[in-house]
Design a protein around this motif. Sequence first.
Motif, mmCIF file in Angstrom:
data_model
loop_
_atom_site.group_PDB
_atom_site.id
_atom_site.type_symbol
_atom_site.label_atom_id
_atom_site.label_comp_id
_atom_site.label_asym_id
_atom_site.label_seq_id
_atom_site.Cartn_x
_atom_site.Cartn_y
_atom_site.Cartn_z
ATOM 1 N N ASP A 210 0.696 -1.259 0.165
ATOM 2 C CA ASP A 210 0.030 0.182 0.099
ATOM 3 C C ASP A 210 0.761 1.483 -0.179
ATOM 4 O O ASP A 210 0.655 2.125 -0.874
ATOM 5 N N ILE A 211 1.634 1.435 1.038
ATOM 6 C CA ILE A 211 2.311 2.770 1.109
ATOM 7 C C ILE A 211 3.783 2.499 1.370
ATOM 8 O O ILE A 211 4.340 1.715 1.849
ATOM 9 N N LYS A 219 13.022 10.456 -4.187
ATOM 10 C CA LYS A 219 12.040 10.323 -5.025
ATOM 11 C C LYS A 219 12.623 9.855 -6.608
ATOM 12 O O LYS A 219 12.237 9.091 -7.393
ATOM 13 N N LYS A 241 0.969 1.458 -4.239
ATOM 14 C CA LYS A 241 -0.153 2.329 -4.399
ATOM 15 C C LYS A 241 0.045 3.713 -4.193
ATOM 16 O O LYS A 241 -0.356 4.749 -4.977
ATOM 17 N N TYR A 242 0.682 4.146 -2.992
ATOM 18 C CA TYR A 242 0.711 5.526 -2.457
ATOM 19 C C TYR A 242 2.404 5.704 -1.987
ATOM 20 O O TYR A 242 2.937 4.934 -1.331
ATOM 21 N N TRP A 243 2.780 6.595 -2.728
ATOM 22 C CA TRP A 243 4.272 6.868 -2.264
ATOM 23 C C TRP A 243 4.361 8.267 -1.509
ATOM 24 O O TRP A 243 3.720 9.426 -2.110
ATOM 25 N N ILE A 244 4.821 8.424 -0.337
ATOM 26 C CA ILE A 244 4.719 9.588 0.659
ATOM 27 C C ILE A 244 5.919 10.082 0.681
ATOM 28 O O ILE A 244 6.895 9.336 1.408
ATOM 29 N N ARG A 289 5.165 18.345 3.714
ATOM 30 C CA ARG A 289 5.271 18.566 2.359
ATOM 31 C C ARG A 289 5.836 19.927 1.951
ATOM 32 O O ARG A 289 6.019 20.068 0.748
ATOM 33 N N ASP A 351 -4.326 14.867 4.796
ATOM 34 C CA ASP A 351 -3.016 14.808 4.221
ATOM 35 C C ASP A 351 -2.112 15.269 5.556
ATOM 36 O O ASP A 351 -0.975 15.982 5.539
#
Length: 459
Positions: A210-211, A219, A241-244, A289, A351
């Motif tokens: 998932d993450i 990145k 699925k999700y890159w944080i 972020r 977020d």
Amino acid sequence: MYSCGPTVYDYAHIGNFRTYVMADVLRRVLRYLDYEVVLVSNITDVGHLVSNADEGEDKLEKGARREGKTAWDIAKKYTEIYFEHEKKLNILPPDIRCKATDYIKQQIELVRILEKKGFIYKTGDGIYFDTGKFQGYGGLTGQAADDQKAGARVEVNPDKKHPADFALWKFSPTDKKRDMEWDSPWGTGFPGWHIECSAMAMAHLGDQFDIHVGGSDLKQIHHNNEIAQSEAATGKSPFVKYWIHGEFLMVDGEKMSKSKNNFYNLENILEKGFEPLTLRYLYLSTHYRSFLNFTWEGLAAAQTGVSNLCSLLREVSQTSQQNPKRTALSEEKLTKIQSFSDRFRAAVENDLAMPEALAIAWEVAKSNIPTPDKRDLIADFDQIFGLDILKGQALPRQGLALSDPQIPENIRVLAQQREAARKNQDWKTADELRKKIESLGYQIEDSPAGPKIYAIAGP
């Protein structure tokens, strides 16, 4: 959930720990929202080269040469220090911790799969992934391999077919033996940095999960490479699925650099007399972020803020203990309490809007709701903050100067000897004396006014 951990050739710096705290907060939020979370985090103890072109020496070998130890000793030393710092910052340990050197077999097997599928080629210094054969390389950053100009982000390696190609397995140099090297189907050597994360993540989370969390510096190259090698090997997409990604921490508006003398780790924070959780509070005060500009003045302001919050809640807690009976609440108070709770949940769901969540905690602390409810709300919020607000862990401790008669004589003598060693720049002896002081139940921290002594078990 997979979180990129430290390369243990030196201290993790405060920019690294901003990302690690962000990953910790994300995990806490997911659990707060009733998700079941399995977190895997790695320790990179081999394979991370000093050059993005897969040239130069391994950072562990560089650390070993710097300190006159083996790479294994360096990895052990800085892994243990990382664990200590992680604990001081209230970062919960992962469910599964992986060391790259424990997964050499899995990394070799992953490269073998890529070899069978035609994604690799051999050069004089190692086995490389051919990015030209992976359709969609660079998709995480929207930059195709053909757009990545040589010299823009990676240095030119003439043996590569393309500048973006990356090492899966590096051959040991022929003129000297490395501390860390293994036999493989392609020759004696060691794994590339990128392959280890794919191998360890898939070993525990499967071909897709998932993450994936990491710093923004990972990145463009590291995470794009993880995607390419993983999806090429499994034939499944997406790998994650999700890159944080957590944004950079700057120091006085500039990038951290040892040459600029603005390269700080947690030990430097402690030496200045700040509590570790002050740094965590500072991290929470800016969205993950957004760039965070670290200054000592900003950290001092954070110390004041978190200390005031802890002090305020300590008073609330004492009042609650003195008058533990709860009275029936008016409709207005009930509505206000529910509003605080709903707004906090909305902030963390948005977020990870931690600055907003902190502001709501301050509203609660200053509100006119009953003290038991105030305490309960803050305790609930602190499951995510990780600041131990009700325990007052971030309150500055009152250290004792060396002249204070409360300090045992043997501790005073050791501390004075350490000071002499520091003045002579005998850092090895100073570090040994610090450890001896700690083994006797005391901690020494350096401050502008001189060293301070704390009882480890004390407040």
